[in-house]
Each structure stands twice: as structure tokens, then as C-alpha cells.
Design a protein around this motif. Structure first.
Motif, mmCIF file in Angstrom:
data_model
loop_
_atom_site.group_PDB
_atom_site.id
_atom_site.type_symbol
_atom_site.label_atom_id
_atom_site.label_comp_id
_atom_site.label_asym_id
_atom_site.label_seq_id
_atom_site.Cartn_x
_atom_site.Cartn_y
_atom_site.Cartn_z
ATOM 1 N N THR A 14 0.848 -1.198 0.000
ATOM 2 C CA THR A 14 0.000 0.000 0.000
ATOM 3 C C THR A 14 0.880 1.242 0.000
ATOM 4 O O THR A 14 1.870 1.302 0.746
ATOM 5 C CB THR A 14 -0.918 0.012 1.234
ATOM 6 N N SER A 15 0.527 2.227 -0.820
ATOM 7 C CA SER A 15 1.303 3.464 -0.907
ATOM 8 C C SER A 15 0.368 4.662 -0.977
ATOM 9 O O SER A 15 -0.658 4.612 -1.662
ATOM 10 C CB SER A 15 2.214 3.463 -2.143
ATOM 11 N N PHE A 16 0.758 5.727 -0.289
ATOM 12 C CA PHE A 16 -0.006 6.972 -0.367
ATOM 13 C C PHE A 16 0.840 8.100 0.209
ATOM 14 O O PHE A 16 1.826 7.862 0.925
ATOM 15 C CB PHE A 16 -1.342 6.865 0.382
ATOM 16 N N VAL A 17 0.474 9.320 -0.110
ATOM 17 C CA VAL A 17 1.083 10.516 0.484
ATOM 18 C C VAL A 17 0.012 11.154 1.357
ATOM 19 O O VAL A 17 -1.128 11.343 0.919
ATOM 20 C CB VAL A 17 1.573 11.502 -0.589
ATOM 21 N N ALA A 18 0.377 11.467 2.592
ATOM 22 C CA ALA A 18 -0.614 11.988 3.525
ATOM 23 C C ALA A 18 -0.033 13.117 4.350
ATOM 24 O O ALA A 18 1.178 13.193 4.587
ATOM 25 C CB ALA A 18 -1.115 10.873 4.440
ATOM 26 N N ASP A 19 -0.914 13.984 4.802
ATOM 27 C CA ASP A 19 -0.539 15.131 5.620
ATOM 28 C C ASP A 19 -0.933 14.895 7.069
ATOM 29 O O ASP A 19 -1.847 14.118 7.370
ATOM 30 C CB ASP A 19 -1.236 16.399 5.125
ATOM 31 N N ARG B 22 4.261 16.297 5.787
ATOM 32 C CA ARG B 22 3.726 15.590 4.612
ATOM 33 C C ARG B 22 4.611 14.363 4.424
ATOM 34 O O ARG B 22 5.838 14.490 4.313
ATOM 35 C CB ARG B 22 3.710 16.471 3.371
ATOM 36 N N GLN B 23 3.995 13.201 4.383
ATOM 37 C CA GLN B 23 4.741 11.955 4.412
ATOM 38 C C GLN B 23 4.382 11.063 3.230
ATOM 39 O O GLN B 23 3.197 10.856 2.948
ATOM 40 C CB GLN B 23 4.445 11.195 5.715
ATOM 41 N N ARG B 24 5.395 10.552 2.575
ATOM 42 C CA ARG B 24 5.200 9.517 1.560
ATOM 43 C C ARG B 24 5.317 8.171 2.270
ATOM 44 O O ARG B 24 6.370 7.799 2.766
ATOM 45 C CB ARG B 24 6.237 9.649 0.445
ATOM 46 N N THR B 25 4.199 7.460 2.346
ATOM 47 C CA THR B 25 4.123 6.240 3.136
ATOM 48 C C THR B 25 4.031 5.023 2.232
ATOM 49 O O THR B 25 3.195 4.983 1.316
ATOM 50 C CB THR B 25 2.897 6.280 4.070
ATOM 51 N N ASN B 26 4.871 4.044 2.488
ATOM 52 C CA ASN B 26 4.836 2.761 1.786
ATOM 53 C C ASN B 26 4.764 1.650 2.825
ATOM 54 O O ASN B 26 5.553 1.625 3.780
ATOM 55 C CB ASN B 26 6.079 2.580 0.909
ATOM 56 N N ILE C 294 9.621 11.913 4.701
ATOM 57 C CA ILE C 294 9.026 13.229 4.921
ATOM 58 C C ILE C 294 9.475 14.186 3.818
ATOM 59 O O ILE C 294 10.670 14.325 3.557
ATOM 60 C CB ILE C 294 9.403 13.775 6.305
ATOM 61 N N THR C 295 8.509 14.844 3.189
ATOM 62 C CA THR C 295 8.811 15.778 2.105
ATOM 63 C C THR C 295 8.526 17.231 2.477
ATOM 64 O O THR C 295 9.040 18.137 1.822
ATOM 65 C CB THR C 295 7.988 15.418 0.852
ATOM 66 N N GLU C 296 7.724 17.472 3.475
ATOM 67 C CA GLU C 296 7.414 18.824 3.959
ATOM 68 C C GLU C 296 7.191 18.740 5.460
ATOM 69 O O GLU C 296 6.828 17.673 5.983
ATOM 70 C CB GLU C 296 6.158 19.371 3.264
ATOM 71 N N PRO C 297 7.390 19.887 6.160
ATOM 72 C CA PRO C 297 7.877 21.194 5.717
ATOM 73 C C PRO C 297 9.363 21.143 5.390
ATOM 74 O O PRO C 297 10.036 20.159 5.708
ATOM 75 C CB PRO C 297 7.603 22.090 6.922
ATOM 76 N N ALA D 278 12.016 22.279 6.641
ATOM 77 C CA ALA D 278 12.962 22.031 7.738
ATOM 78 C C ALA D 278 13.120 20.544 8.037
ATOM 79 O O ALA D 278 14.157 20.110 8.543
ATOM 80 C CB ALA D 278 12.506 22.764 8.999
ATOM 81 N N ASN D 279 12.086 19.755 7.726
ATOM 82 C CA ASN D 279 12.131 18.324 8.023
ATOM 83 C C ASN D 279 12.259 17.457 6.784
ATOM 84 O O ASN D 279 12.352 16.229 6.892
ATOM 85 C CB ASN D 279 10.867 17.907 8.781
ATOM 86 N N ALA D 280 12.246 18.082 5.605
ATOM 87 C CA ALA D 280 12.303 17.309 4.367
ATOM 88 C C ALA D 280 13.580 16.479 4.318
ATOM 89 O O ALA D 280 14.660 16.940 4.680
ATOM 90 C CB ALA D 280 12.241 18.250 3.162
ATOM 91 N N GLY D 281 13.449 15.260 3.872
ATOM 92 C CA GLY D 281 14.582 14.359 3.787
ATOM 93 C C GLY D 281 14.682 13.370 4.929
ATOM 94 O O GLY D 281 15.379 12.361 4.830
ATOM 95 N N GLN D 282 13.988 13.627 6.017
ATOM 96 C CA GLN D 282 13.958 12.655 7.096
ATOM 97 C C GLN D 282 13.186 11.422 6.648
ATOM 98 O O GLN D 282 12.241 11.498 5.864
ATOM 99 C CB GLN D 282 13.311 13.245 8.347
ATOM 100 N N ALA D 283 13.581 10.281 7.162
ATOM 101 C CA ALA D 283 12.902 9.032 6.793
ATOM 102 C C ALA D 283 12.898 8.095 7.986
ATOM 103 O O ALA D 283 13.756 8.173 8.869
ATOM 104 C CB ALA D 283 13.578 8.381 5.593
ATOM 105 N N LEU D 284 11.917 7.220 7.974
ATOM 106 C CA LEU D 284 11.711 6.287 9.074
ATOM 107 C C LEU D 284 11.300 4.943 8.508
ATOM 108 O O LEU D 284 10.532 4.880 7.544
ATOM 109 C CB LEU D 284 10.616 6.825 9.997
ATOM 110 N N MET D 285 11.830 3.871 9.079
ATOM 111 C CA MET D 285 11.417 2.528 8.677
ATOM 112 C C MET D 285 11.175 1.684 9.914
ATOM 113 O O MET D 285 11.929 1.778 10.894
ATOM 114 C CB MET D 285 12.474 1.868 7.808
#
Length: 451
Positions: free
Chosen positions: A177-182, A197-201, A227-230, A232-239
């Protein structure tokens, strides 16, 4: 508080806290085969009043895709009643403590109650596995470990609260499942802040159609969030990786921090660790109203109730966020509520364990097994937070699953709206592909860093 009993086993479970391994009863399998229960374990029949219809097993019409919003299949429906603070007492038996508190606290809050639509339909392959699980699934380690289960909810006729919560955790939400959510945070003053704003997979090895219980690794889900927004946090990722053994391996997690340009193992993305992007209004175990290990709680099955819950909310997720987010709560005109039967599970802290929520109560929809409402009490016994989860119907799969959710702090007046796809597009569901697991590793997290 009135509870409905399905059978003798459920009646006994309503008074007991689980202490040992459960054994499937032959009558449970017979009920699934005979048709008195749906293939997912819900009561097939409607209620006596006719306000809950019988489940007919027909998926709603398919509409929308991964790139477009899935349309509301019940757009022609009109509310059959509206509940406000003024008439809440007349409907108290069908309202949770948290819903009553919002009606009393938030000016203008109301529930538009629509005709009940039992839209939860799943692929036949899932039903086949649920039937097998009814006689092969069992719990170990005081409810913390599921054994012998695969490819469907493990306990279609639950005997205790841990079984019911495992059904919630392992309920079918697709294979990949994939989606982008705020995520939005609203202050008590009515300010609205887009915090993430998070791109979730998500990938679910538990639902690999080529797998089986004997070869199952124990990883039921992997999640990757970028994380793509805001800015200041863009580029952070979590698994994260979740397991069916909360006794030996509750959860693993890794974080990529662009400022450090490295991935580190994260011990703090579970339990009641505050979610920084939720401004302290929700913790990591509040995702989907509850996620993670059960080792801090004893789960008691209180039985089944008819409760007014948010349901069939495709329309909510398709509206612009300005038409959804209000002061103190979601815009009540945007939310669809229905009367459904739910399993009620009460969580109390185990001896020697701690969590900021000293007691929790979960309301699990019988047709999806997913939590649609939840209440939390603090250590002083005060009703502290109430959560709502909103069901998306995807007739093209078919499935029905909660996606967006909200937590309301009844003491501070602030609240958070998460998993909001209102401004970001649709939800993609894809078949399981073992090669895709390569995208859910710590090394893949590092290579995906953008700063």
C-alpha cells in the motif's frame, strides 16, 4: 452499558482477563462454514431494530484508482438522524465516552448518522485463510505471541481481548500500500499547522499469497515513511518492522537524519513516545488508534455493542482540507457516522508497566476488525483523549480499511488529524512482490536520503 453476546464463549470472555493460550472451538469453525457468521467472523444477520442490515457480501461499486480519489459509493444517502449536545442523552447507549465528551465540549459538534452500509468485503483468498486460522491460530506468552496464523485475521471468534487486538493489528489492509498523507495539528485557539507531509509505503509479508504459516518469518509488516514537507524536516525518513511475537521482538525501527547523513537504529518509535510531528497530542502507539506491542497492557474483552461510529468516509477524504478541519473537531458536515456492532476491548496496565495512557478502550468494527473509536484515560483516571479512525472503501480491491485518523485532547483542547490524503491524491494497492522488500531496509533508507 449494554453488551450483546455472540455465543457462550464470548459471554465468558466478557468477564475474564486472558491468562493462557487459547484453543479454537469446533463450533467456531462450524459457524464460519454455516453462514451464521460472515467469512470474517462478524454476525451476518442484521439487528432486531433493522437499523443494522444483514451483510450481503457484495462489494460497493469500484470507482477511482491509485491516482484519483475513490468516490463515495453512497453519495445519495441522507442522514437518518442528527445527534447534538441537546439530544445526546436520548442516544447515550450508542455513544462512547469520548464521543459524549466531544458533544459536550465542542460548540456546534454533531453527528450526522447515515443508514448503515456494511461495505467491508475482502478477497476470497483472505476468507479461505481466515477459515484455516480459526482452527490453527493460537496465542502464547500471555497473549503476546500469535502462532500458526497466516494470511487473514487469526481469531474470527475471539475468546479474549488479546485475540481481538491481534485481529485489529493483522486485519487486511492490502498487500503493498502506498499513499502521500498530511498531518495537521490544531491548537485550542483554532490555529491549523501542517506539521508533516509523508510519503508512506507499507508492505505486509503476512499477506504474501505465496506464503504459509510454516515458512512465515514472523514479520507481519514493514513501513517506510519519507518526509517531504515542511522544508525544515524534508529528507527525514523512518522505517519500522512489526512482528507477531511481541514477547521476543516487539518492534524494530530505523531513522535517517539528513543533517547527520546516516541511518541510526531508533529505540524510541514505539509505545508512548510522543510523535514530534503531532505536537505531543499523539504517541507512536496511537497510529490507527493502536499499533505496536501489547506487552504493557492486559486486554480484556468486554463484549459487543451497537455503537455510532465514523464509517464509509470516502467523501471526507476527497474534500479539500479547508472543508474538513474545524475548531475543536473535524467539520461535522464532512463526517459520516453509522450504527455498527463493535467489539469492545479495555486495556489496563500490567503490573510493573507504565504508559501515559493508564487505561484505554478500543471499539473494533466487527466487519473489518479495525479500531474505529478509542478512548484513553490518564493516571488520575480522567478521560484524556478520544480517537476517531475513518474507513475508506475500495470496491476495486475489494477492501475496507481505516486510513485517516484523529486524536482529540479533551483536557487541552488541541487535536491532530493524521493520514490526511485530502490534498495529496489517492491510495495505491499493489500485489505482494518479495523483491520490493529491498526498499524496506536500513541501507535503502540511507540511499534514499535527499540532503
Amino acid at each position: 452499558m449494554h453488551f450483546l453476546s455472540l455465543n457462550r464463549a464470548a459471554t465468558m470472555a466478557a468477564a475474564l482477563v486472558f491468562t493462557g493460550a487459547a484453543v479454537a472451538a469446533p463450533e467456531d469453525v462450524a459457524a464460519l462454514k454455516s453462514g451464521s457468521l460472515t467469512p470474517y467472523g462478524a454476525e451476518r444477520a442484521g439487528n432486531k431494530d433493522g437499523t443494522i442490515p444483514a451483510w450481503d457480501g457484495k462489494a460497493p461499486p469500484a470507482s477511482g484508482s491509485a491516482t484519483t480519489k475513490r468516490a463515495d459509493p453512497f453519495a445519495a444517502d441522507k442522514p437518518r438522524l442528527t445527534i447534538t449536545a441537546a439530544n445526546a442523552g436520548e442516544h447515550a447507549a450508542a455513544l462512547t465516552d469520548g464521543t459524549k465528551a466531544l458533544l459536550a465540549k465542542v460548540p456546534g459538534f454533531k453527528l450526522d448518522v447515515y443508514p448503515t452500509r456494511r461495505s467491508a468485503v475482502f478477497p476470497q483468498a483472505i476468507y479461505d485463510q481466515v477459515l484455516k486460522n480459526a482452527s490453527r491460530s493460537k496465542l502464547a506468552n500471555d497473549g503476546l505471541t500469535v502462532e500458526g496464523s497466516y494470511g487473514g485475521i487469526p481469531f474470527p471468534v475471539p475468546k479474549n481481548g488479546h485475540e481481538a487486538i491481534w485481529n485489529h493489528m493483522l486485519s487486511y489492509r492490502g498487500q503493498v500500500t502506498s499513499f502521500v498523507a498530511d498531518k495537521y495539528v490544531m491548537t485550542s485557539a483554532g490555529d491549523q499547522v501542517l506539521t508533516s507531509r509523508q510519503r508512506t509505503n507499507l508492505i505486509y509479508p503476512f499477506y504474501d499469497p505465496a506464503g504459509n504459516p510454516e515458512q512465515f518469518s514472523g514479520e507481519w509488516a514493514r513501513a517506510r515513511i519519507d518526509i517531504t514537507e515542511p522544508p525544515a524536516n524534508a529528507g527525514q525518513a523512518l522505517m519500522t518492522i512489526d512482528y507477531v511475537d511481541n514477547f521476543g521482538k516487539p518492534k524494530d525501527g530505523w531513522q535517517y537524519l539528513p543533517g547527520q547523513r546516516r541511518v541510526r537504529k531508533s529505540p524510541s518509535i514505539a509505545y508512548d513516545t510522543p510523535d514530534g510531528s503531532a505536537a505531543g497530542l499523539a504517541n507512536f502507539d496511537d497510529v490507527n488508534l493502536f499499533i505496536g506491542s501489547q506487552d504493557r497492557y492486559q486486554m480484556k474483552l468486554l463484549g459487543k455493542r451497537e455503537v455510532i461510529v465514523p464509517y464509509n468516509n470516502n467523501a471526507l477524504m476527497a474534500k479539500p482540507v479547508k472543508d474538513v478541519v474545524g475548531k475543536g473537531a473535524l467539520n461535522p458536515d464532512a463526517v459520516r457516522w453509522e450504527l455498527h456492532r463493535v467489539w469492545v476491548v479495555e486495556a489496563t496496565l500490567r503490573d510493573g508497566k507504565r504508559n501515559t495512557a493508564a487505561k484505554r478502550r478500543f471499539y473494533l468494527d466487527e466487519d473489518t476488525w479495525q479500531a474505529v473509536l478509542a478512548d484513553s484515560w490518564d493516571a488520575q483516571g480522567k478521560l484524556w483523549k478520544t480517537g476517531q479512525a475513518f474507513t475508506l472503501v475500495a470496491g476495486d480491491q475489494p477492501l475496507a480499511t481505516t486510513l485517516s485518523y484523529a486524536w482529540f485532547d479533551l483536557l487541552s483542547g488541541g487535536w491532530v488529524f493524521a493520514g490526511a490524503v485530502n490534498e495529496t491524491g489517492g491510495v495505491s494497492y499493489r500485489p505482494f512482490d518479495a523483491k520490493q522488500l529491498n526498499n524496506f531496509t536500513s541501507s535503502a533508507l540511507a540511499s534514499g536520503g535527499v540532503r
